[in-house]
Design an enzyme around this catalytic site. Structure first.
Site, PDB file in Angstrom:
ATOM      1  N   GLN A 193      16.033 -27.227  -8.456  1.00  0.00           N
ATOM      2  CA  GLN A 193      15.413 -28.598  -7.537  1.00  0.00           C
ATOM      3  C   GLN A 193      16.403 -29.707  -7.631  1.00  0.00           C
ATOM      4  O   GLN A 193      15.197 -30.528  -9.627  1.00  0.00           O
ATOM      5  CB  GLN A 193      14.227 -28.957  -6.641  1.00  0.00           C
ATOM      6  CG  GLN A 193      14.751 -30.233  -5.887  1.00  0.00           C
ATOM      7  CD  GLN A 193      13.240 -30.122  -5.149  1.00  0.00           C
ATOM      8  OE1 GLN A 193      12.433 -31.104  -5.822  1.00  0.00           O
ATOM      9  NE2 GLN A 193      13.234 -30.550  -4.586  1.00  0.00           N
ATOM     10  N   PRO A 202      10.043 -26.225  -4.667  1.00  0.00           N
ATOM     11  CA  PRO A 202       9.456 -26.875  -5.778  1.00  0.00           C
ATOM     12  C   PRO A 202       8.182 -27.611  -6.569  1.00  0.00           C
ATOM     13  O   PRO A 202       7.621 -27.747  -5.152  1.00  0.00           O
ATOM     14  CB  PRO A 202      10.692 -28.298  -5.604  1.00  0.00           C
ATOM     15  CG  PRO A 202      11.057 -27.907  -4.277  1.00  0.00           C
ATOM     16  CD  PRO A 202      11.126 -27.023  -4.032  1.00  0.00           C
ATOM     17  N   ALA A 246      11.071 -29.986  -9.691  1.00  0.00           N
ATOM     18  CA  ALA A 246      11.923 -30.853  -9.413  1.00  0.00           C
ATOM     19  C   ALA A 246      12.269 -31.696 -11.201  1.00  0.00           C
ATOM     20  O   ALA A 246      11.612 -31.791 -11.530  1.00  0.00           O
ATOM     21  CB  ALA A 246      11.699 -32.872  -8.872  1.00  0.00           C
ATOM     22  N   LEU A 280       1.892 -26.135   4.792  1.00  0.00           N
ATOM     23  CA  LEU A 280       1.121 -25.103   5.063  1.00  0.00           C
ATOM     24  C   LEU A 280       1.258 -24.582   6.183  1.00  0.00           C
ATOM     25  O   LEU A 280       1.038 -23.602   7.083  1.00  0.00           O
ATOM     26  CB  LEU A 280       0.222 -26.104   6.195  1.00  0.00           C
ATOM     27  CG  LEU A 280      -1.002 -27.100   5.283  1.00  0.00           C
ATOM     28  CD1 LEU A 280      -1.304 -28.002   6.843  1.00  0.00           C
ATOM     29  CD2 LEU A 280      -1.811 -26.653   4.706  1.00  0.00           C
ATOM     30  N   ARG A 319      16.709 -31.105  -0.068  1.00  0.00           N
ATOM     31  CA  ARG A 319      15.915 -31.088   1.107  1.00  0.00           C
ATOM     32  C   ARG A 319      16.229 -32.452   1.320  1.00  0.00           C
ATOM     33  O   ARG A 319      15.962 -33.180   0.780  1.00  0.00           O
ATOM     34  CB  ARG A 319      14.693 -30.952  -0.415  1.00  0.00           C
ATOM     35  CG  ARG A 319      13.224 -30.981   0.354  1.00  0.00           C
ATOM     36  CD  ARG A 319      12.206 -31.086  -0.615  1.00  0.00           C
ATOM     37  NE  ARG A 319      11.798 -29.292  -0.185  1.00  0.00           N
ATOM     38  CZ  ARG A 319      10.524 -29.021  -0.010  1.00  0.00           C
ATOM     39  NH1 ARG A 319       9.208 -29.169  -1.168  1.00  0.00           N
ATOM     40  NH2 ARG A 319      10.147 -27.809  -0.220  1.00  0.00           N
ATOM     41  N   CYS A 344       6.176 -29.529  -8.886  1.00  0.00           N
ATOM     42  CA  CYS A 344       6.306 -30.049 -10.664  1.00  0.00           C
ATOM     43  C   CYS A 344       4.972 -29.480 -10.666  1.00  0.00           C
ATOM     44  O   CYS A 344       3.864 -29.287 -10.446  1.00  0.00           O
ATOM     45  CB  CYS A 344       5.637 -31.229 -10.059  1.00  0.00           C
ATOM     46  SG  CYS A 344       7.637 -32.443  -9.638  1.00  0.00           S
ATOM     47  N   ARG A 352       1.110 -24.080  -2.180  1.00  0.00           N
ATOM     48  CA  ARG A 352      -0.096 -24.145  -3.195  1.00  0.00           C
ATOM     49  C   ARG A 352      -0.659 -22.312  -2.357  1.00  0.00           C
ATOM     50  O   ARG A 352      -1.201 -22.244  -3.418  1.00  0.00           O
ATOM     51  CB  ARG A 352      -1.083 -25.014  -1.738  1.00  0.00           C
ATOM     52  CG  ARG A 352       0.103 -26.063  -2.436  1.00  0.00           C
ATOM     53  CD  ARG A 352      -1.254 -27.600  -1.686  1.00  0.00           C
ATOM     54  NE  ARG A 352      -0.327 -27.404  -0.289  1.00  0.00           N
ATOM     55  CZ  ARG A 352      -0.876 -27.933   0.618  1.00  0.00           C
ATOM     56  NH1 ARG A 352      -1.574 -29.343   0.713  1.00  0.00           N
ATOM     57  NH2 ARG A 352       0.792 -29.051   1.704  1.00  0.00           N
ATOM     58  N   TYR A 376      11.930 -40.481  -2.970  1.00  0.00           N
ATOM     59  CA  TYR A 376      13.068 -40.807  -4.347  1.00  0.00           C
ATOM     60  C   TYR A 376      14.350 -40.914  -4.714  1.00  0.00           C
ATOM     61  O   TYR A 376      14.466 -41.593  -2.876  1.00  0.00           O
ATOM     62  CB  TYR A 376      12.991 -39.234  -5.058  1.00  0.00           C
ATOM     63  CG  TYR A 376      10.936 -38.375  -5.322  1.00  0.00           C
ATOM     64  CD1 TYR A 376      10.103 -39.582  -6.121  1.00  0.00           C
ATOM     65  CD2 TYR A 376      11.026 -37.055  -4.701  1.00  0.00           C
ATOM     66  CE1 TYR A 376       9.870 -38.626  -6.735  1.00  0.00           C
ATOM     67  CE2 TYR A 376       9.412 -36.992  -4.791  1.00  0.00           C
ATOM     68  CZ  TYR A 376       8.852 -37.928  -6.048  1.00  0.00           C
ATOM     69  OH  TYR A 376       7.398 -37.522  -6.163  1.00  0.00           O
TER      70      TYR A 376
HETATM   71  C1  FNR Z   1       4.629 -30.159  -4.660  1.00  0.00           C
HETATM   72  N1  FNR Z   1       5.900 -30.183  -3.808  1.00  0.00           N
HETATM   73  C2  FNR Z   1       6.960 -31.002  -4.589  1.00  0.00           C
HETATM   74  N2  FNR Z   1       8.257 -31.161  -3.286  1.00  0.00           N
HETATM   75  C3  FNR Z   1       9.135 -31.018  -4.207  1.00  0.00           C
HETATM   76  O1  FNR Z   1      10.945 -31.428  -3.439  1.00  0.00           O
HETATM   77  N3  FNR Z   1       9.694 -31.271  -4.968  1.00  0.00           N
HETATM   78  C4  FNR Z   1       9.112 -31.173  -6.437  1.00  0.00           C
HETATM   79  O2  FNR Z   1       8.661 -30.639  -7.398  1.00  0.00           O
HETATM   80  C5  FNR Z   1       7.474 -30.635  -5.397  1.00  0.00           C
HETATM   81  N4  FNR Z   1       6.411 -31.028  -6.672  1.00  0.00           N
HETATM   82  C6  FNR Z   1       4.991 -30.251  -5.609  1.00  0.00           C
HETATM   83  C7  FNR Z   1       3.898 -30.087  -6.211  1.00  0.00           C
HETATM   84  C8  FNR Z   1       3.052 -29.247  -6.329  1.00  0.00           C
HETATM   85  C9  FNR Z   1       1.920 -28.540  -7.257  1.00  0.00           C
HETATM   86  C10 FNR Z   1       2.800 -29.183  -4.828  1.00  0.00           C
HETATM   87  C11 FNR Z   1       1.253 -28.551  -3.780  1.00  0.00           C
HETATM   88  C12 FNR Z   1       3.421 -29.662  -4.420  1.00  0.00           C
HETATM   89  C13 FNR Z   1       5.812 -30.037  -2.433  1.00  0.00           C
HETATM   90  C14 FNR Z   1       6.014 -28.488  -2.073  1.00  0.00           C
HETATM   91  O3  FNR Z   1       7.642 -28.326  -2.719  1.00  0.00           O
HETATM   92  C15 FNR Z   1       5.469 -28.139  -0.327  1.00  0.00           C
HETATM   93  O4  FNR Z   1       6.667 -28.965   0.141  1.00  0.00           O
HETATM   94  C16 FNR Z   1       4.221 -28.819  -0.112  1.00  0.00           C
HETATM   95  O5  FNR Z   1       3.598 -28.362  -1.252  1.00  0.00           O
HETATM   96  C17 FNR Z   1       3.651 -28.205   1.141  1.00  0.00           C
HETATM   97  O6  FNR Z   1       4.440 -26.635   1.223  1.00  0.00           O
HETATM   98  P1  FNR Z   1       2.676 -25.941   1.043  1.00  0.00           P
HETATM   99  O7  FNR Z   1       2.535 -25.881  -0.402  1.00  0.00           O
HETATM  100  O8  FNR Z   1       1.754 -26.584   2.074  1.00  0.00           O
HETATM  101  O9  FNR Z   1       3.222 -24.688   1.128  1.00  0.00           O
END
Ligand code: FNR
Length: 358
Positions: free
Chosen positions: A103, A25, A61, A303, A233, A27, A326, A185
């Site tokens: 989510q 997920p 989310a 990552l 999660r 946002c 990302r 949260y």
């Molecule tokens: C997130 N992350 C995130 N996590 C979650 O539980 N709900 C969400 O809505 C969001 N929103 C969100 C927006 C953006 C733009 C980013 C970059 C990240 C966290 C995401 O799900 C993830 O756990 C982290 O980004 C780590 O993974 P990566 O990006 O290193 O692959």
């Protein structure tokens, strides 16, 4: 030669998901006119991941109530217009062969904050579309407004709201429901001694701190029936001895499993501004510990950016699924690129793009 481990389908309840590269997920702060309704941005954003070969795509989310949104620009799922907008996106994801997840979230004391691309910081005031936040205790997250302590009635309404949104998600066609109990949260706020100072049945012992997330899992499972996979999660650790520990999380995950949770999406931190070491795959050991000690499938996230790294995590049994965040924003076709890297030709290459993968 056998398919890479990443491209072995995985079955959770009635759903068989085509591979183990999923999208977590994320946002987008792009809901229409602050009414929680998904837009064409969401269709293009989420649709690209489905087209790009992901096994499952988990929608950002999504607030189960208006006060449960992180920002006024977040998605919600408490009315028909929101449900219908998501149904269109799910239909497109299905047309590409991806499973659709969502989510469901309540942001608790970290709700009503500015989206990153709206001017302002901290809590959004009422006159700008913000609201009073709700939490286990009237203790603010540093830099944010003080929340209101939830009453028993308020708690029951939130449990109900999670179940109602899950039912709407099913009607919209989603294959996977994820409950957000991480990142500081609401459900994490109850779990964590850093934010829960209650003296009633929802505070104190681990059993009491876990009561809300367990009641939410139970209510959602009983509403969605036995066919649909339910994920949670977690922030597996608060990264401080005073906070929620991995050992406690393993215990809670065992209880979640008894209540019909099928897979744990393992993240960490964010209930306090604590710095912790970040590097490639930094949360994978947490996913591996939970998988081994609680004997439940896990998803690893954080990552994971390289095809070989992702394959290694699943092949060595550290997690059942990898979530690519990302890196998938940089390249929504990461799953197809990974297949190509391993010389694997999945039967879901979009025909329109065949010539790029010959
Ligand atoms: C997130 N992350 C995130 N996590 C979650 O539980 N709900 C969400 O809505 C969001 N929103 C969100 C927006 C953006 C733009 C980013 C970059 C990240 C966290 C995401 O799900 C993830 O756990 C982290 O980004 C780590 O993974 P990566 O990006 O290193 O692959």
């Amino acid at each position: 030669s056998p398919a890479p481990a990443l491209f072995e389908p995985i079955t959770l309840r009635s759903r068989t998901i085509r591979n183990r590269i999923w999208i977590p997920p994320m946002c987008q702060y792009s809901a229409q006119a602050r009414d929680g309704v998904a837009t064409d941005w969401h269709l293009a954003h989420l649709g690209a991941f489905a087209r790009g070969g992901a096994g499952a795509v988990i929608v950002e989310a999504t607030g189960v109530t208006p006060e449960g949104r992180i920002s006024p620009e977040d998605l919600g799922l408490w009315n028909d217009a929101q449900e219908q907008a998501l149904a269109r996106i799910v239909e497109f994801m299905h047309s590409q062969g991806a499973a659709a997840g969502i989510q469901l979230a309540h942001a608790g004391r970290k709700a009503s904050t500015y989206s990153p691309f709206v001017e302002g910081s901290g809590s959004v005031p009422q006159q700008e579309g913000g609201w009073t936040t709700l939490a286990p205790s009237a203790v603010a997250y540093p830099g944010l407004a003080e929340p209101k302590e939830l009453t028993q009635e308020g708690i029951s309404a939130i449990i109900q709201a999670f179940a109602d949104s899950a039912e709407r998600a099913l009607r919209a066609g989603f294959d996977i429901i994820e409950v957000h109990a991480a990142h500081g949260y609401l459900l994490h706020e109850f779990l964590s001694p850093l934010s829960n100072f209650r003296q009633d049945a929802y505070g104190g012992s681990l059993e009491n701190r876990a009561r809300l997330v367990l009641e939410v899992a139970e209510a959602v499972r009983s509403r969605i029936g036995e066919e649909i996979p339910l994920l949670v999660r977690v922030s597996a650790t608060d990264w401080t001895e005073e906070g929620l520990t991995l050992e406690e999380t393993v215990q809670v995950v065992g209880w979640l499993k008894e209540r019909g949770v099928d897979l744990i999406d393992v993240s960490s931190g964010a209930n306090a501004p604590i710095r912790f070491p970040i590097g490639p795959g930094y949360q994978v050991p947490l996913a591996a510990s939970i998988r081994e000690q609680a004997e439940i499938p896990t998803a690893a996230v954080g990552l994971i950016t390289e095809s070989v790294q992702a394959e290694h995590i699943v092949f060595t049994g550290q997690a059942d699924v990898v979530l690519i965040g990302r890196e998938a924003l940089r390249d929504p076709h990461f799953p197809l690129r990974t297949a190509q890297h391993f010389g694997h030709r999945p039967d879901y290459l979009p025909v329109q793009y065949e010539r790029a993968y010959r």
